[in-house]
Motif scaffolding. Structure first.
Motif, PDB file in Angstrom:
ATOM      1  N   ASN A   1      -7.673  -7.753  -2.440  1.00  0.00           N
ATOM      2  CA  ASN A   1      -8.633  -8.598  -3.131  1.00  0.00           C
ATOM      3  C   ASN A   1      -8.867  -9.938  -2.440  1.00  0.00           C
ATOM      4  O   ASN A   1      -7.967 -10.513  -1.829  1.00  0.00           O
ATOM      5  CB  ASN A   1      -8.155  -8.853  -4.561  1.00  0.00           C
ATOM      6  CG  ASN A   1      -9.246  -9.401  -5.443  1.00  0.00           C
ATOM      7  OD1 ASN A   1     -10.301  -8.794  -5.575  1.00  0.00           O
ATOM      8  ND2 ASN A   1      -9.011 -10.557  -6.043  1.00  0.00           N
ATOM      9  N   ALA A   2     -10.105 -10.460  -2.576  1.00  0.00           N
ATOM     10  CA  ALA A   2     -10.448 -11.788  -2.056  1.00  0.00           C
ATOM     11  C   ALA A   2     -11.425 -12.515  -2.974  1.00  0.00           C
ATOM     12  O   ALA A   2     -12.046 -13.490  -2.559  1.00  0.00           O
ATOM     13  CB  ALA A   2     -11.047 -11.665  -0.656  1.00  0.00           C
ATOM     14  N   TYR A   3     -11.551 -12.052  -4.212  1.00  0.00           N
ATOM     15  CA  TYR A   3     -12.526 -12.616  -5.150  1.00  0.00           C
ATOM     16  C   TYR A   3     -11.912 -12.709  -6.543  1.00  0.00           C
ATOM     17  O   TYR A   3     -11.191 -11.797  -6.974  1.00  0.00           O
ATOM     18  CB  TYR A   3     -13.787 -11.742  -5.215  1.00  0.00           C
ATOM     19  CG  TYR A   3     -14.553 -11.712  -3.916  1.00  0.00           C
ATOM     20  CD1 TYR A   3     -15.570 -12.631  -3.670  1.00  0.00           C
ATOM     21  CD2 TYR A   3     -14.219 -10.798  -2.924  1.00  0.00           C
ATOM     22  CE1 TYR A   3     -16.258 -12.624  -2.462  1.00  0.00           C
ATOM     23  CE2 TYR A   3     -14.896 -10.777  -1.715  1.00  0.00           C
ATOM     24  CZ  TYR A   3     -15.915 -11.699  -1.489  1.00  0.00           C
ATOM     25  OH  TYR A   3     -16.577 -11.694  -0.278  1.00  0.00           O
ATOM     26  N   ALA A   4     -12.244 -13.783  -7.253  1.00  0.00           N
ATOM     27  CA  ALA A   4     -11.773 -13.921  -8.632  1.00  0.00           C
ATOM     28  C   ALA A   4     -12.256 -12.759  -9.490  1.00  0.00           C
ATOM     29  O   ALA A   4     -11.577 -12.369 -10.455  1.00  0.00           O
ATOM     30  CB  ALA A   4     -12.250 -15.248  -9.221  1.00  0.00           C
ATOM     31  N   ASP A   5     -13.411 -12.188  -9.136  1.00  0.00           N
ATOM     32  CA  ASP A   5     -13.955 -11.051  -9.875  1.00  0.00           C
ATOM     33  C   ASP A   5     -12.964  -9.886  -9.953  1.00  0.00           C
ATOM     34  O   ASP A   5     -13.000  -9.086 -10.875  1.00  0.00           O
ATOM     35  CB  ASP A   5     -15.222 -10.505  -9.198  1.00  0.00           C
ATOM     36  CG  ASP A   5     -16.217 -11.565  -8.805  1.00  0.00           C
ATOM     37  OD1 ASP A   5     -15.802 -12.567  -8.200  1.00  0.00           O
ATOM     38  OD2 ASP A   5     -17.418 -11.386  -9.084  1.00  0.00           O
ATOM     39  N   GLY A   6     -12.112  -9.777  -8.952  1.00  0.00           N
ATOM     40  CA  GLY A   6     -11.231  -8.630  -8.857  1.00  0.00           C
ATOM     41  C   GLY A   6      -9.932  -8.754  -9.621  1.00  0.00           C
ATOM     42  O   GLY A   6      -9.169  -7.785  -9.695  1.00  0.00           O
ATOM     43  N   LEU A   7      -9.642  -9.913 -10.193  1.00  0.00           N
ATOM     44  CA  LEU A   7      -8.375 -10.115 -10.881  1.00  0.00           C
ATOM     45  C   LEU A   7      -8.473  -9.698 -12.345  1.00  0.00           C
ATOM     46  O   LEU A   7      -9.290 -10.224 -13.092  1.00  0.00           O
ATOM     47  CB  LEU A   7      -7.954 -11.585 -10.787  1.00  0.00           C
ATOM     48  CG  LEU A   7      -7.679 -12.113  -9.372  1.00  0.00           C
ATOM     49  CD1 LEU A   7      -7.360 -13.605  -9.424  1.00  0.00           C
ATOM     50  CD2 LEU A   7      -6.550 -11.348  -8.699  1.00  0.00           C
ATOM     51  N   SER A   8      -7.636  -8.775 -12.754  1.00  0.00           N
ATOM     52  CA  SER A   8      -7.670  -8.266 -14.123  1.00  0.00           C
ATOM     53  C   SER A   8      -6.836  -9.137 -15.057  1.00  0.00           C
ATOM     54  O   SER A   8      -6.153 -10.079 -14.636  1.00  0.00           O
ATOM     55  CB  SER A   8      -7.126  -6.833 -14.151  1.00  0.00           C
ATOM     56  OG  SER A   8      -5.708  -6.851 -14.032  1.00  0.00           O
ATOM     57  N   ASP A   9      -6.833  -8.777 -16.333  1.00  0.00           N
ATOM     58  CA  ASP A   9      -6.027  -9.492 -17.319  1.00  0.00           C
ATOM     59  C   ASP A   9      -4.526  -9.290 -17.101  1.00  0.00           C
ATOM     60  O   ASP A   9      -3.710 -10.012 -17.697  1.00  0.00           O
ATOM     61  CB  ASP A   9      -6.398  -9.042 -18.735  1.00  0.00           C
ATOM     62  CG  ASP A   9      -7.787  -9.506 -19.149  1.00  0.00           C
ATOM     63  OD1 ASP A   9      -8.300 -10.452 -18.520  1.00  0.00           O
ATOM     64  OD2 ASP A   9      -8.342  -8.929 -20.103  1.00  0.00           O
ATOM     65  N   ALA A  10      -4.155  -8.311 -16.270  1.00  0.00           N
ATOM     66  CA  ALA A  10      -2.735  -8.093 -15.983  1.00  0.00           C
ATOM     67  C   ALA A  10      -2.107  -9.295 -15.296  1.00  0.00           C
ATOM     68  O   ALA A  10      -0.874  -9.430 -15.266  1.00  0.00           O
ATOM     69  CB  ALA A  10      -2.555  -6.843 -15.121  1.00  0.00           C
ATOM     70  N   TRP A  11      -2.940 -10.185 -14.755  1.00  0.00           N
ATOM     71  CA  TRP A  11      -2.441 -11.384 -14.095  1.00  0.00           C
ATOM     72  C   TRP A  11      -2.103 -12.501 -15.080  1.00  0.00           C
ATOM     73  O   TRP A  11      -1.589 -13.542 -14.669  1.00  0.00           O
ATOM     74  CB  TRP A  11      -3.481 -11.885 -13.087  1.00  0.00           C
ATOM     75  CG  TRP A  11      -3.552 -11.015 -11.880  1.00  0.00           C
ATOM     76  CD1 TRP A  11      -4.335  -9.909 -11.703  1.00  0.00           C
ATOM     77  CD2 TRP A  11      -2.785 -11.148 -10.678  1.00  0.00           C
ATOM     78  NE1 TRP A  11      -4.105  -9.342 -10.476  1.00  0.00           N
ATOM     79  CE2 TRP A  11      -3.161 -10.080  -9.824  1.00  0.00           C
ATOM     80  CE3 TRP A  11      -1.828 -12.058 -10.244  1.00  0.00           C
ATOM     81  CZ2 TRP A  11      -2.605  -9.918  -8.562  1.00  0.00           C
ATOM     82  CZ3 TRP A  11      -1.265 -11.900  -8.991  1.00  0.00           C
ATOM     83  CH2 TRP A  11      -1.647 -10.831  -8.156  1.00  0.00           C
ATOM     84  N   THR A  12      -2.360 -12.314 -16.367  1.00  0.00           N
ATOM     85  CA  THR A  12      -2.164 -13.400 -17.342  1.00  0.00           C
ATOM     86  C   THR A  12      -0.748 -13.977 -17.328  1.00  0.00           C
ATOM     87  O   THR A  12      -0.581 -15.206 -17.256  1.00  0.00           O
ATOM     88  CB  THR A  12      -2.550 -12.920 -18.754  1.00  0.00           C
ATOM     89  OG1 THR A  12      -3.947 -12.567 -18.745  1.00  0.00           O
ATOM     90  CG2 THR A  12      -2.316 -14.018 -19.772  1.00  0.00           C
ATOM     91  N   PRO A  13       0.319 -13.157 -17.390  1.00  0.00           N
ATOM     92  CA  PRO A  13       1.660 -13.757 -17.371  1.00  0.00           C
ATOM     93  C   PRO A  13       1.991 -14.422 -16.037  1.00  0.00           C
ATOM     94  O   PRO A  13       2.767 -15.393 -15.996  1.00  0.00           O
ATOM     95  CB  PRO A  13       2.591 -12.570 -17.647  1.00  0.00           C
ATOM     96  CG  PRO A  13       1.794 -11.361 -17.295  1.00  0.00           C
ATOM     97  CD  PRO A  13       0.375 -11.700 -17.603  1.00  0.00           C
ATOM     98  N   ILE A  14       1.387 -13.935 -14.963  1.00  0.00           N
ATOM     99  CA  ILE A  14       1.613 -14.549 -13.654  1.00  0.00           C
ATOM    100  C   ILE A  14       0.880 -15.886 -13.580  1.00  0.00           C
ATOM    101  O   ILE A  14       1.422 -16.879 -13.078  1.00  0.00           O
ATOM    102  CB  ILE A  14       1.156 -13.596 -12.524  1.00  0.00           C
ATOM    103  CG1 ILE A  14       1.865 -12.247 -12.661  1.00  0.00           C
ATOM    104  CG2 ILE A  14       1.434 -14.217 -11.162  1.00  0.00           C
ATOM    105  CD1 ILE A  14       1.347 -11.176 -11.731  1.00  0.00           C
ATOM    106  N   ARG A  15      -0.321 -15.914 -14.122  1.00  0.00           N
ATOM    107  CA  ARG A  15      -1.057 -17.191 -14.187  1.00  0.00           C
ATOM    108  C   ARG A  15      -0.300 -18.232 -15.012  1.00  0.00           C
ATOM    109  O   ARG A  15      -0.327 -19.423 -14.701  1.00  0.00           O
ATOM    110  CB  ARG A  15      -2.450 -16.961 -14.795  1.00  0.00           C
ATOM    111  CG  ARG A  15      -3.444 -16.241 -13.892  1.00  0.00           C
ATOM    112  CD  ARG A  15      -4.772 -16.125 -14.601  1.00  0.00           C
ATOM    113  NE  ARG A  15      -5.761 -15.374 -13.859  1.00  0.00           N
ATOM    114  CZ  ARG A  15      -6.531 -15.885 -12.912  1.00  0.00           C
ATOM    115  NH1 ARG A  15      -6.411 -17.161 -12.588  1.00  0.00           N
ATOM    116  NH2 ARG A  15      -7.424 -15.142 -12.288  1.00  0.00           N
TER     117      ARG A  15
END
Length: 280
Positions: free
Chosen positions: A125-139
Motif C-alpha cells: 500500500n501507498a495510499y490512505a485509501d487502502g487502509l482498512s478499519d483493522a488499523w484502528t488499534p494500531i492507530r
C-alpha cells in the motif's frame, strides 16, 4: 527448473539472508516480503519465474534468518536493503513489494529512481485509501504510544493471528499450506522478536507520513507498475490498488479473489501476470 541458492551477506555489520535464483545476466526482480513473513513466502513464485528473471529475495532485518536489530524502524530496514543491493551488486531492478516490503521498496525508489525498472505491488500500500478499519488499534498506538496501547498490539503476534492472516478471505482454507504460518510463528517466537515487531507496528505511522512522497515519485517518474491484489485483504483494501492509477494512469490493476497472502493461493496467476507485464 533452475534451483534456488541460499546466501547471507554482511551489510555494514547486519546479516542479511537471501534466496537467489535465475541467470546472473537476466533482468533482476527484487522480492520484498512483509509482516510477519520472510523470503520463504516466495517459495512457490521463484521457480515459476527463474527461467526469465534473476530473482533475489532477502529476509528483511528482524525477520527470517536475517539479523535482529535491538530496535527497528522502517528507515533502518530500507537503508539496510538499499545497501544490500549494492553489496551483492544489483544496480537496476524491478521491485516486487508486499505489505512491509512496500514502504521499504518505495523508500529505495524515491532515493534511487534511476535504479527501478518496474514495480509489482502485491497488497503493498501507498495510499490512505487502502487502509482498512483493522488499523484502528494500531492507530491508537501511533497517537498514544502508552504501555497499555503497546500491550494491546501483542494480540497481532499470537500464533492464531498469524494463521488468520493467511486464511482470511480465502475461499478454501484447505488450500493453504500450514508451512508458511508455522515458520512465521517460529520466527515470531524468538527472544526479542516481539519487541522488534511492536516497534515496527508503532513506526508504521512513518510510512503513512511518507505516502505523499511516494505519490510524488509515482507522478514524477511514472514507473511501470502492476498492482496485483488479494481483494479480500483485511488490512489493505482494493481501493489502495486502484489508487495507483491516480498518479500512474498506465498502471495495471488486477484484483484476485483471495486474501492478504495472495501467493499462497494464486502464485501461478501472479507469475503469469508478471511475465506478461515485464515481457519475460
Amino acid at each position: 527448473m533452475i534451483g534456488i541458492k541460499y546466501h547471507s551477506a554482511d551489510v555494514d555489520g547486519v546479516k542479511v539472508f537471501y534466496r537467489q535464483a535465475g541467470a546472473a545476466d537476466a533482468p533482476v526482480l527484487l522480492l520484498l516480503h512483509g509482516f510477519p513473513s520472510s523470503g520463504h513466502m516466495f517459495r512457490d513464485l521463484i521457480p515459476l519465474l527463474a527461467e526469465q528473471f534473476h530473482l533475489v529475495a532477502p529476509d528483511l532485518p528482524g525477520f527470517g534468518q536475517s539479523g535482529m536489530p535491538v530496535r527497528a524502524t522502517f528507515d533502518h530496514i530500507a537503508d539496510v536493503i538499499d545497501r544490500f543491493t549494492e553489496v551483492i551488486g544489483i544496480r537496476c531492478f524491478a521491485l516486487y513489494v508486499f505489505d512491509y516490503g512496500a514502504p521499504t521498496g518505495f523508500r529505495i525508489a524515491v532515493k534511487h529512481p534511476d535504479r527501478i525498472t518496474a514495480i509489482i505491488s502485491q497488497n503493498g500500500n501507498a495510499y490512505a485509501d487502502g487502509l482498512s478499519d483493522a488499523w484502528t488499534p494500531i492507530r491508537a498506538y501511533w497517537q498514544d504510544p502508552s504501555p497499555a496501547n503497546r500491550a494491546a498490539l501483542r494480540a497481532l503476534l499470537e500464533p492464531e493471528a498469524t494463521r488468520w492472516q493467511y486464511s482470511h478471505g480465502v475461499s478454501d482454507a484447505a488450500a493453504i499450506s500450514p508451512d508458511g504460518w508455522s515458520l512465521d510463528n517460529f520466527y515470531l517466537g524468538r527472544p526479542g522478536a516481539d519487541e522488534v515487531q511492536l516497534d515496527l507496528l508503532g513506526d508504521y505511522k512513518s510510512n503513512v507520513a511518507l505516502y505523499p512522497s511516494f505519490q510524488n515519485y509515482f507522478r514524477a517518474h511514472q514507473p511501470k507498475l502492476l498492482a496485483v491484489w488479494g481483494k479480500n485483504d483485511p488490512f489493505f483494501l482494493p481501493a489502495g490498488a486502484e489508487a495507483f492509477k491516480r498518479d500512474i494512469p498506465a498502471a495495471v490493476v488486477r484484483l484476485l479473489d483471495t486474501g492478504h497472502f495472495a501467493l499462497e493461493t494464486h502464485a501461478p496467476e501472479i507469475a503469469t501476470a508478471i511475465r506478461a507485464f515485464l515481457g519475460g
